[in-house]
Each structure stands twice: as C-alpha cells, then as structure tokens.
Write a protein that holds these residues in place. Structure first.
Motif, PDB file in Angstrom:
ATOM      1  N   ASP A 174       0.824  -1.206   0.000  1.00 24.37           N
ATOM      2  CA  ASP A 174       0.000   0.000   0.000  1.00 24.37           C
ATOM      3  C   ASP A 174       0.859   1.257   0.000  1.00 24.37           C
ATOM      4  N   VAL A 175       0.429   2.239  -0.789  1.00 25.72           N
ATOM      5  CA  VAL A 175       1.108   3.537  -0.825  1.00 25.72           C
ATOM      6  C   VAL A 175       0.693   4.381   0.380  1.00 25.72           C
ATOM      7  N   CYS A 176      -0.582   4.344   0.709  1.00 26.58           N
ATOM      8  CA  CYS A 176      -1.103   5.071   1.864  1.00 26.58           C
ATOM      9  C   CYS A 176      -2.162   4.210   2.532  1.00 26.58           C
ATOM     10  N   PHE A 177      -2.256   4.327   3.860  1.00 31.63           N
ATOM     11  CA  PHE A 177      -3.110   3.377   4.575  1.00 31.63           C
ATOM     12  C   PHE A 177      -3.333   3.822   6.018  1.00 31.63           C
ATOM     13  N   PRO A 178      -4.410   3.341   6.651  1.00 21.44           N
ATOM     14  CA  PRO A 178      -4.651   3.633   8.063  1.00 21.44           C
ATOM     15  C   PRO A 178      -3.571   2.984   8.923  1.00 21.44           C
ATOM     16  N   VAL A 179      -3.185   3.651  10.005  1.00 22.97           N
ATOM     17  CA  VAL A 179      -2.130   3.152  10.878  1.00 22.97           C
ATOM     18  C   VAL A 179      -2.700   2.277  11.990  1.00 22.97           C
ATOM     19  N   THR A 180      -3.809   2.702  12.575  1.00 19.97           N
ATOM     20  CA  THR A 180      -4.379   1.977  13.707  1.00 19.97           C
ATOM     21  C   THR A 180      -5.579   1.143  13.285  1.00 19.97           C
ATOM     22  N   LYS A 181      -5.828   0.094  14.042  1.00 22.70           N
ATOM     23  CA  LYS A 181      -6.978  -0.766  13.770  1.00 22.70           C
ATOM     24  C   LYS A 181      -8.277   0.014  13.906  1.00 22.70           C
ATOM     25  N   GLU A 182      -8.357   0.878  14.925  1.00 18.96           N
ATOM     26  CA  GLU A 182      -9.574   1.639  15.174  1.00 18.96           C
ATOM     27  C   GLU A 182      -9.899   2.577  14.013  1.00 18.96           C
ATOM     28  N   PHE A 183      -8.862   3.271  13.514  1.00 17.38           N
ATOM     29  CA  PHE A 183      -9.112   4.197  12.416  1.00 17.38           C
ATOM     30  C   PHE A 183      -9.405   3.440  11.123  1.00 17.38           C
ATOM     31  N   ARG A 184      -8.754   2.294  10.937  1.00 18.57           N
ATOM     32  CA  ARG A 184      -9.020   1.490   9.740  1.00 18.57           C
ATOM     33  C   ARG A 184     -10.488   1.067   9.699  1.00 18.57           C
ATOM     34  N   GLU A 185     -10.996   0.567  10.810  1.00 17.75           N
ATOM     35  CA  GLU A 185     -12.395   0.138  10.860  1.00 17.75           C
ATOM     36  C   GLU A 185     -13.337   1.313  10.614  1.00 17.75           C
ATOM     37  N   LYS A 186     -13.039   2.443  11.225  1.00 18.13           N
ATOM     38  CA  LYS A 186     -13.877   3.630  11.056  1.00 18.13           C
ATOM     39  C   LYS A 186     -13.880   4.097   9.609  1.00 18.13           C
ATOM     40  N   LEU A 187     -12.705   4.168   8.992  1.00 22.32           N
ATOM     41  CA  LEU A 187     -12.576   4.636   7.610  1.00 22.32           C
ATOM     42  C   LEU A 187     -13.223   3.664   6.635  1.00 22.32           C
ATOM     43  N   TYR A 188     -12.909   2.383   6.759  1.00 26.76           N
ATOM     44  CA  TYR A 188     -13.437   1.392   5.819  1.00 26.76           C
ATOM     45  C   TYR A 188     -14.950   1.249   5.944  1.00 26.76           C
ATOM     46  N   ASN A 189     -15.471   1.330   7.154  1.00 23.35           N
ATOM     47  CA  ASN A 189     -16.931   1.268   7.342  1.00 23.35           C
ATOM     48  C   ASN A 189     -17.614   2.454   6.672  1.00 23.35           C
ATOM     49  N   GLU A 190     -16.985   3.630   6.772  1.00 25.98           N
ATOM     50  CA  GLU A 190     -17.546   4.826   6.135  1.00 25.98           C
ATOM     51  C   GLU A 190     -17.559   4.672   4.619  1.00 25.98           C
ATOM     52  N   ILE A 191     -16.479   4.113   4.062  1.00 25.39           N
ATOM     53  CA  ILE A 191     -16.407   3.906   2.610  1.00 25.39           C
ATOM     54  C   ILE A 191     -17.455   2.895   2.152  1.00 25.39           C
ATOM     55  N   MET A 192     -17.586   1.791   2.876  1.00 22.81           N
ATOM     56  CA  MET A 192     -18.558   0.763   2.485  1.00 22.81           C
ATOM     57  C   MET A 192     -19.992   1.269   2.630  1.00 22.81           C
ATOM     58  N   ASP A 193     -20.278   2.040   3.674  1.00 23.97           N
ATOM     59  CA  ASP A 193     -21.621   2.604   3.838  1.00 23.97           C
ATOM     60  C   ASP A 193     -21.949   3.554   2.687  1.00 23.97           C
ATOM     61  N   CYS A 194     -20.983   4.388   2.314  1.00 20.43           N
ATOM     62  CA  CYS A 194     -21.187   5.322   1.205  1.00 20.43           C
ATOM     63  C   CYS A 194     -21.372   4.561  -0.100  1.00 20.43           C
ATOM     64  N   TYR A 195     -20.582   3.512  -0.297  1.00 18.73           N
ATOM     65  CA  TYR A 195     -20.700   2.693  -1.513  1.00 18.73           C
ATOM     66  C   TYR A 195     -22.092   2.080  -1.632  1.00 18.73           C
ATOM     67  N   LYS A 196     -22.603   1.520  -0.547  1.00 16.50           N
ATOM     68  CA  LYS A 196     -23.921   0.886  -0.561  1.00 16.50           C
ATOM     69  C   LYS A 196     -25.023   1.908  -0.835  1.00 16.50           C
ATOM     70  N   GLN A 197     -24.882   3.097  -0.239  1.00 16.88           N
ATOM     71  CA  GLN A 197     -25.869   4.155  -0.465  1.00 16.88           C
ATOM     72  C   GLN A 197     -25.878   4.601  -1.920  1.00 16.88           C
ATOM     73  N   GLU A 198     -24.689   4.801  -2.492  1.00 15.04           N
ATOM     74  CA  GLU A 198     -24.593   5.244  -3.887  1.00 15.04           C
ATOM     75  C   GLU A 198     -25.053   4.153  -4.850  1.00 15.04           C
ATOM     76  N   LYS A 199     -24.774   2.904  -4.503  1.00 18.61           N
ATOM     77  CA  LYS A 199     -25.205   1.792  -5.351  1.00 18.61           C
ATOM     78  C   LYS A 199     -26.725   1.689  -5.352  1.00 18.61           C
ATOM     79  N   GLU A 200     -27.320   1.836  -4.174  1.00 20.64           N
ATOM     80  CA  GLU A 200     -28.785   1.787  -4.075  1.00 20.64           C
ATOM     81  C   GLU A 200     -29.414   2.959  -4.827  1.00 20.64           C
TER      82      GLU A 200
END
Length: 219
Positions: A174-200
């Motif tokens: 990876d060129v850029c990435f979350p450092v902590t587990k907590e931030f990774r979960e927060k960031l990835y969940n936000e991306i997946m939620d946005c993806y599902k909303q836009e797909k719907e």
C-alpha cells in the motif's frame, strides 16, 4: 491538520534526480509513503512529488500520463507540507544523517469524508472507486471497493514490489493506509456505507428510467 514527517536519504544511480523519500502521518492515524524529493538540475532546486500511478491515458505525443495517488487540495496546505518536507531534507543534509523525523505535538485523529462511485465492468472485480478527503486539505484517490470471494472489501492504492512472490503471484504494498486498527475500521466502514448508499441510489435511478421508458412506449 497535524502531521509527522520522516525523511530518508536515497543513494540513487548516477544521473538520477531522486534525492530522498518522505513519509507523512496525519495525526496518529493515516500514513502516506513514497513521497519523492527530486532535484530540478536545470534550476538547481529541490521539489516534492507525491506518489503517482500510471494511467491508461496518453498525451498528444502518445506518452504515458501519470497521475497523483494523493495530493494537497489547497495551495496553503501544499506550501506548508512541502516546505516542512524540504526543511527536514535540508536538516538531514546539514547533519549528515541518513534519516530525520519531526513528530507532531499532541496528534489527533484527522477528520475526513468520503465519496464513492459505483463501478461495474465485465471481467473486473472492482465494484467502486472512492476518494478520501482529510479536513478539506488533502485527498487520497484510487481507493477501490473490491469483490472478494465472500464479500466486498476496501483496497488502498498500492504498487508492485515483487512480480512473482512465493506463491507465484505479484506482491503489492500500500502507498497510503490507516495506521491503527480503530481508524481502519472507522474509515473502511464509512467507505462501504457510502458505496452501498450510492449503489442503491444508482439502482433506484435505473429502475425509474426503465419505468419511464416503458411508460413512454406504452403511450
């Protein structure tokens, strides 16, 4: 936005304009690597180049066009970040050290927002393309939503480190990435939620268009 910086010396081949590489961490949560410190030999000046990827686009002379993976959005943040990177490189040169760093004081998790565009192409496992905006100052592009064996997942921008690994497959980092587990979960969940909303939203628009066309044909 607070950030830490580390600069490393590079022993490049003769004639190369690469002088060093920098790594930046926003707060204590998100890391950007492969930031190049280059020399403009004609002007005798150093400048900063953000990590880039090879696009499928071509210029007027049919040359390959490279695009930034991530970059500052505002001129003010760009100047502050690049000046800090070059100042650290100068410190490294003055002290003769191979690596120097500057830690952020009281780093905090950066605020962010995301944008996702659903993406479907035959033969591709990419289902969405995302961007991450950090405090309206810095954007990370080329983030993907990938269809895995069991479920969809987020993939950060990466580059090939080995063409053939132990399993015979190409290996990426990876060129850029979350450092902590907590931030990774927060960031990835936000991306997946946005993806599902836009797909719907896209599916609903498609159904509305199909219904409109069907109604028009019936008339």
């Amino acid at each position: 936005m607070k950030y830490s910086i580390k600069v490393n010396e590079v022993r490049a081949k003769e004639g190369s304009n690469i002088k060093g590489f920098a790594t930046v961490v926003f707060g204590d949560s998100f890391k950007i690597t492969n930031i190049a410190i280059l020399e403009n030999k004609d002007k005798g000046e150093l400048f900063v180049s953000m990590p880039r990827y090879r696009s499928n686009e071509r210029d007027e002379s049919n040359g390959v066009i490279y695009k930034d993976v991530c970059n500052p959005i505002t001129s003010e943040f760009r100047k502050a970040l690049y000046d800090d990177i070059l100042a650290l490189y100068d410190e490294m040169e003055q002290t003769g050290r191979a690596e120097v760093s500057r830690e952020a004081q009281n780093p905090q998790e950066p605020e962010f927002k995301v944008a996702v565009t659903p993406f479907e192409r035959e033969g591709s496992n990419i289902r969405g393309l995302a961007r991450i905006y950090f405090e309206d100052s810095f954007v990370v592009s080329n983030v993907s939503v990938i269809q895995g064996m069991e479920k969809e997942f987020v993939a950060m921008p990466s580059y090939m480190v080995k063409q053939n690994g132990k399993d015979g497959k190409s290996q990426y980092q990876d060129v850029c990435f979350p450092v902590t587990k907590e931030f990774r979960e927060k960031l990835y969940n936000e991306i997946m939620d946005c993806y599902k909303q836009e797909k719907e939203k896209a599916m609903n628009q498609g159904m509305e268009q199909a219904a409109t066309q069907s109604y028009a044909r019936a008339e």
